[in-house]
Write a protein that holds these residues in place. Structure first.
Motif, PDB file in Angstrom:
ATOM      1  N   SER A  41       0.845  -1.213   0.000  1.00 23.10           N
ATOM      2  CA  SER A  41       0.000   0.000   0.000  1.00 23.10           C
ATOM      3  C   SER A  41       0.871   1.251   0.000  1.00 23.10           C
ATOM      4  O   SER A  41       0.591   2.208  -0.720  1.00 23.10           O
ATOM      5  CB  SER A  41      -0.909   0.027   1.231  1.00 23.10           C
ATOM      6  OG  SER A  41      -1.833  -1.019   1.173  1.00 23.10           O
ATOM      7  N   ASP A 161      -5.592  -0.540  -4.865  1.00 21.66           N
ATOM      8  CA  ASP A 161      -5.044  -1.154  -3.655  1.00 21.66           C
ATOM      9  C   ASP A 161      -6.057  -2.136  -3.074  1.00 21.66           C
ATOM     10  O   ASP A 161      -6.993  -1.735  -2.392  1.00 21.66           O
ATOM     11  CB  ASP A 161      -4.677  -0.083  -2.624  1.00 21.66           C
ATOM     12  CG  ASP A 161      -3.881  -0.670  -1.456  1.00 21.66           C
ATOM     13  OD1 ASP A 161      -3.584  -1.878  -1.480  1.00 21.66           O
ATOM     14  OD2 ASP A 161      -3.572   0.088  -0.515  1.00 21.66           O
ATOM     15  N   GLU A 162      -5.874  -3.396  -3.335  1.00 23.98           N
ATOM     16  CA  GLU A 162      -6.758  -4.471  -2.881  1.00 23.98           C
ATOM     17  C   GLU A 162      -8.233  -4.115  -3.065  1.00 23.98           C
ATOM     18  O   GLU A 162      -9.018  -4.109  -2.114  1.00 23.98           O
ATOM     19  CB  GLU A 162      -6.462  -4.805  -1.410  1.00 23.98           C
ATOM     20  CG  GLU A 162      -4.998  -5.179  -1.209  1.00 23.98           C
ATOM     21  CD  GLU A 162      -4.785  -6.104  -0.017  1.00 23.98           C
ATOM     22  OE1 GLU A 162      -5.682  -6.909   0.277  1.00 23.98           O
ATOM     23  OE2 GLU A 162      -3.701  -6.034   0.591  1.00 23.98           O
TER      24      GLU A 162
END
Ligand code: ADP
Ligand code: MG
Length: 240
Positions: A41, A161-162
């Motif tokens: 991240s 991000d995810e």
């Protein structure tokens, strides 16, 4: 399109990124994976200036982020970012969510912004929901709105991000499908995800991180068929 050269970052005394270098060419899709806490991240947030770095150079579309003269707000408007939690404005309608930054940051007039917003809403299959509030949509639908909102800004690249890790399993594919389509249309993308099916389908390269370092940066097939490090092998064995 995106170049990182020897990027290092510290939170106080804790070094979170160590000498990270990579390059994402125009139209490339790069998947970033690795264990929790490995710095994924943080790495992706440095790319649009959300996290400052203490060493190294980051260049996005010819603009040096580390140059003090760079207008970070302008750069951020051009690099779309989609997070794990959709972060839509809860008190605005879906269409208002899609138009706000176009009007405020890009100075588009309202009608043009709405037209663009509706076009992108159609593209993620949510035309019928334009006047609802985010809370009335499922998680998968909200995440598709978040992607459409980023696309409204005509980004030169998209960072994820995810994006599916907070979703119920049955909603993961509707979001991945939108991302696969984007990839096929030639969008430059950096995607932190553990969805290895997505990586196999569209990634050009896979970056594997551990303890703040880029341990592997390989073409997709090489990464899956023949990971070089024991750490990547362990990681793949656990998630596949
Ligand atoms: P990942 O996304 O791979 O799980 P992160 O980039 O979120 O990893 O975090 C990497 C490391 O940095 C972790 O050890 C985390 O605890 C630490 N960290 C993240 N954000 C901060 C912060 N704002 N202040 C201090 N440490 C942080
Ligand atoms: Mg993370």
């Amino acid at each position: 399109m995106i170049t990182l050269k020897n990027v290092s970052k510290w939170y106080g005394h804790f070094q979170v990124l160590t000498d990270c270098s990579t390059e994402v060419k125009k139209g490339e899709v790069v998947v970033v994976c690795g264990p929790s806490g490995s710095g994924k991240s943080t790495l992706i947030k440095t790319v649009n200036g959300l996290e400052p770095i203490q060493k190294g150079v980051i260049d996005v579309n010819g603009i040096q982020l580390t140059d003090k003269k760079t207008n970070l707000a302008q750069l951020r408007a051009k690099v779309g970012m989609v997070f794990q939690h959709f972060e839509l404005f809860p008190h605005l309608t879906i269409l208002e969510n899609l138009t706000l930054a176009q009007v405020k940051v890009l100075k588009r007039d309202k009608a043009a912004a709405q037209e663009k917003g509706l076009k992108l809403l159609a593209r993620v299959g949510l035309t019928a929901h334009a006047n609802k509030n985010p809370g009335q949509l499922s998680g998968g639908q909200q995440q598709r709105v978040a992607i459409a909102r980023a696309l409204c800004m005509d980004p030169v690249a998209m960072l994820f991000d995810e994006p599916t890790s907070a979703l119920d399993p049955e909603m993961i594919n509707e979001v991945l499908d939108v991302m696969v389509e984007l990839a096929h249309e030639g969008m430059t993308m950096m995607v932190v995800t553990h969805e290895m099916g997505f990586a196999r389908k569209v990634a050009n390269r896979v970056i594997f991180m551990d303890e703040g370092k880029i341990i592997e940066d390989s073409p997709k097939d090489a990464f899956f068929n023949n990971p070089q490090s024991d750490r990547a092998k362990d990681f793949l064995a656990k998630i596949l």
